[in-house]
Design a protein around this motif. Structure first.
Motif, mmCIF file in Angstrom:
data_model
loop_
_atom_site.group_PDB
_atom_site.id
_atom_site.type_symbol
_atom_site.label_atom_id
_atom_site.label_comp_id
_atom_site.label_asym_id
_atom_site.label_seq_id
_atom_site.Cartn_x
_atom_site.Cartn_y
_atom_site.Cartn_z
ATOM 1 N N VAL A 138 47.153 -15.093 43.524
ATOM 2 C CA VAL A 138 46.799 -15.338 42.117
ATOM 3 C C VAL A 138 45.284 -15.371 41.991
ATOM 4 N N CYS A 139 44.744 -14.579 41.075
ATOM 5 C CA CYS A 139 43.290 -14.463 40.896
ATOM 6 C C CYS A 139 42.966 -14.240 39.419
ATOM 7 N N LEU A 140 41.708 -14.397 39.085
ATOM 8 C CA LEU A 140 41.239 -13.905 37.799
ATOM 9 C C LEU A 140 41.345 -12.388 37.767
ATOM 10 N N ASN A 141 41.770 -11.847 36.641
ATOM 11 C CA ASN A 141 41.707 -10.409 36.373
ATOM 12 C C ASN A 141 40.759 -10.191 35.195
ATOM 13 N N ILE A 142 39.998 -9.101 35.244
ATOM 14 C CA ILE A 142 39.034 -8.834 34.178
ATOM 15 C C ILE A 142 39.215 -7.429 33.618
ATOM 16 N N ASP A 168 34.686 -18.497 25.254
ATOM 17 C CA ASP A 168 35.850 -17.945 24.539
ATOM 18 C C ASP A 168 36.355 -16.628 25.124
ATOM 19 N N LEU A 169 36.101 -16.373 26.424
ATOM 20 C CA LEU A 169 36.550 -15.121 27.037
ATOM 21 C C LEU A 169 37.732 -15.295 27.994
ATOM 22 N N LEU A 170 38.042 -16.528 28.373
ATOM 23 C CA LEU A 170 39.030 -16.772 29.427
ATOM 24 C C LEU A 170 40.337 -17.330 28.851
ATOM 25 N N VAL A 171 41.473 -16.788 29.336
ATOM 26 C CA VAL A 171 42.784 -17.364 29.028
ATOM 27 C C VAL A 171 43.494 -17.676 30.343
ATOM 28 N N VAL A 172 44.079 -18.874 30.426
ATOM 29 C CA VAL A 172 44.785 -19.322 31.627
ATOM 30 C C VAL A 172 46.165 -19.842 31.233
ATOM 31 N N GLU A 173 47.026 -19.996 32.224
ATOM 32 C CA GLU A 173 48.355 -20.556 32.004
ATOM 33 C C GLU A 173 48.372 -22.041 32.365
ATOM 34 N N GLU A 221 47.246 -11.929 25.169
ATOM 35 C CA GLU A 221 45.869 -12.407 25.002
ATOM 36 C C GLU A 221 44.840 -11.602 25.782
ATOM 37 N N PHE A 222 45.255 -10.952 26.867
ATOM 38 C CA PHE A 222 44.334 -10.219 27.733
ATOM 39 C C PHE A 222 44.041 -8.840 27.152
ATOM 40 N N SER A 223 42.772 -8.486 27.054
ATOM 41 C CA SER A 223 42.397 -7.210 26.455
ATOM 42 C C SER A 223 42.705 -6.020 27.355
ATOM 43 N N GLY A 224 42.862 -6.239 28.655
ATOM 44 C CA GLY A 224 43.071 -5.135 29.580
ATOM 45 C C GLY A 224 44.505 -4.691 29.724
ATOM 46 N N SER A 225 45.442 -5.373 29.056
ATOM 47 C CA SER A 225 46.842 -4.998 29.156
ATOM 48 C C SER A 225 47.249 -4.161 27.957
ATOM 49 N N SER A 226 48.523 -3.789 27.916
ATOM 50 C CA SER A 226 49.019 -2.979 26.800
ATOM 51 C C SER A 226 48.951 -3.732 25.481
ATOM 52 N N GLY A 227 48.912 -5.066 25.542
ATOM 53 C CA GLY A 227 48.843 -5.855 24.319
ATOM 54 C C GLY A 227 47.498 -5.829 23.635
ATOM 55 N N LYS A 228 46.449 -5.448 24.393
ATOM 56 C CA LYS A 228 45.096 -5.340 23.839
ATOM 57 C C LYS A 228 44.675 -6.619 23.106
ATOM 58 N N GLY A 229 44.815 -7.749 23.801
ATOM 59 C CA GLY A 229 44.429 -9.025 23.212
ATOM 60 C C GLY A 229 42.927 -9.189 23.129
ATOM 61 N N PRO A 230 42.448 -10.359 22.670
ATOM 62 C CA PRO A 230 41.024 -10.553 22.437
ATOM 63 C C PRO A 230 40.225 -11.035 23.648
ATOM 64 N N ARG A 231 40.892 -11.444 24.736
ATOM 65 C CA ARG A 231 40.164 -12.073 25.842
ATOM 66 C C ARG A 231 40.132 -11.160 27.063
ATOM 67 N N PRO A 232 38.948 -10.908 27.611
ATOM 68 C CA PRO A 232 38.830 -9.962 28.724
ATOM 69 C C PRO A 232 38.959 -10.581 30.119
ATOM 70 N N ILE A 233 39.276 -11.877 30.209
ATOM 71 C CA ILE A 233 39.439 -12.535 31.510
ATOM 72 C C ILE A 233 40.734 -13.341 31.463
ATOM 73 N N VAL A 234 41.599 -13.148 32.472
ATOM 74 C CA VAL A 234 42.914 -13.779 32.479
ATOM 75 C C VAL A 234 43.281 -14.178 33.899
ATOM 76 N N VAL A 235 44.122 -15.181 34.035
ATOM 77 C CA VAL A 235 44.701 -15.513 35.334
ATOM 78 C C VAL A 235 45.946 -14.657 35.534
ATOM 79 N N SER A 236 45.936 -13.838 36.596
ATOM 80 C CA SER A 236 47.084 -12.992 36.908
ATOM 81 C C SER A 236 47.164 -12.855 38.426
ATOM 82 N N TYR A 237 47.480 -11.663 38.900
ATOM 83 C CA TYR A 237 47.694 -11.421 40.325
ATOM 84 C C TYR A 237 46.728 -10.364 40.857
ATOM 85 N N ALA A 238 46.444 -10.442 42.151
ATOM 86 C CA ALA A 238 45.581 -9.446 42.773
ATOM 87 C C ALA A 238 46.195 -8.058 42.684
#
Length: 349
Positions: A138-142, A168-173, A221-238
């Protein structure tokens, strides 16, 4: 939940989650049928051809029963240990392994003794009751493009996230409701020691967003996924960047490898299993090259067995981190609830 949750494929001979969790005994099978009940988490998947070959080779059908996430799985195993709900359990992870061992849920068995490289490296103790099957760091993804558009450099570690430019750039679980959320909290504790609470206070002041689970964080919430959310940093997987490739096959997201926490998933024969001998054969299968080589594409985690070749996209976008943080399972068991309570007082209070 994990990235793999919505990428899973059906498996031959699998009993879906709606089926009864009564026991590991034969249920509805024909005379002489050999069946092993594999109790696991909701994210389990394996290809039809792999499961069919195991059945053809051994005469054993693997009956998969899904019971929730790693925490729910462990709870079920503990609550039913006097009358086990299956023969093999797969998916008790680093954060709950000590509880399962303390409750004496598993019998002793070591597949392919001595264990191959990889599972042997992740052994919790010398009792051979739990065997490592996969790794899900588990790591930050950007989202590098989104950060560049904001004129913000890519973070390299935890300390960057408290800087004003990351507000206001980070979303975590939430670690109380999410397995990756808990793993990320444990990573901050492992790496920052006594300073972990001050770090989370700084994140709160810097606008960290907390959601209940991985799917909401990553897909909404993550901008890098298909959802195109507003936050470019998320907790996900390596491994997550391997699913975010552009048309040329290049990754559109990155894992921040300096923030990884090693989350190992284990399997074991349940104590009192109705079909213990055949359950041992299933354990051997989980460590086999046939099963391990399919783990990345089927479940979006890394195989525990050393030397298994990763898919080409993984080699390019999601190589296995070499320096992920870890904590002893017993330390997690002793402190998990206290740490979560302290986190909630800081971030949710």
């Amino acid at each position: 939940m994990r990235l793999r949750t919505f990428l899973l494929v059906g498996a031959l001979g699998v009993t879906l989650a709606g089926c009864s969790l009564s026991s590991g005994g034969d249920s509805g099978g024909g005379q002489g049928e050999r069946k092993v009940v594999l109790v696991t988490h909701d994210s389990f998947a394996m290809g039809d051809d792999v499961l069919k070959k195991f059945t053809d080779d051994t005469g054993i059908t693997i009956d998969v029963r899904r019971v929730g996430d790693a925490g729910a799985l462990t709870n079920q195993l503990v609550l039913t240990k006097g009358s086990p709900i299956g023969d093999v359990a797969y998916g008790v992870d680093t954060t709950f392994a000590s509880r399962a061992l303390d409750e004496d849920v598993f019998a002793e068995y070591a597949p392919d003794a001595p264990l191959p490289a990889g599972p042997a490296d992740h052994a919790i103790d010398d009792t051979n009751r739990l065997t490592a099957v996969d790794i899900g760091d588990v790591c930050l993804n950007i989202d590098p493009a989104a950060l560049a558009a904001k004129g913000v450099p890519e973070p390299t570690g935890y300390a960057d996230l408290a800087k004003p430019e990351y507000k206001d750039l980070l979303v975590v679980e939430d670690p109380a409701t999410s397995s990756p959320g808990l793993a990320y909290l444990l990573g901050t504790i492992a790496q920052l020691g006594d300073g972990w609470q001050d770090h989370w206070r700084a994140l709160k002041a810097n606008g960290v967003q907390v959601v209940s689970g991985w799917e909401e964080a990553y897909t909404q919430e993550f901008s890098g996924s298909s959802g195109k959310g507003p936050r470019p940093i998320v907790v996900s997987y390596a491994s997550s960047p391997s699913a975010e490739l552009d048309e040329a096959g290049n990754p559109r997201t990155k894992a921040v490898l300096g923030t990884c926490f090693r989350q190992v998933e284990y399997a074991g024969v349940l104590k009192g299993a109705a079909h213990a001998d055949d359950a041992e054969k299933v354990m051997d299968f989980l460590l086999s090259d046939e099963f391990q080589s399919q783990v990345p594409e089927q479940m979006y985690v890394y195989p525990a067995r050393a030397g298994v070749t990763l898919p080409e996209a993984w080699q390019k976008a999601a190589p296995l981190p070499t320096a992920a943080a870890e904590l002893p399972s017993e330390q997690i068991q002793q402190n998990r609830e206290r740490w979560i309570g302290e986190w909630r007082a800081i971030v949710r209070g």
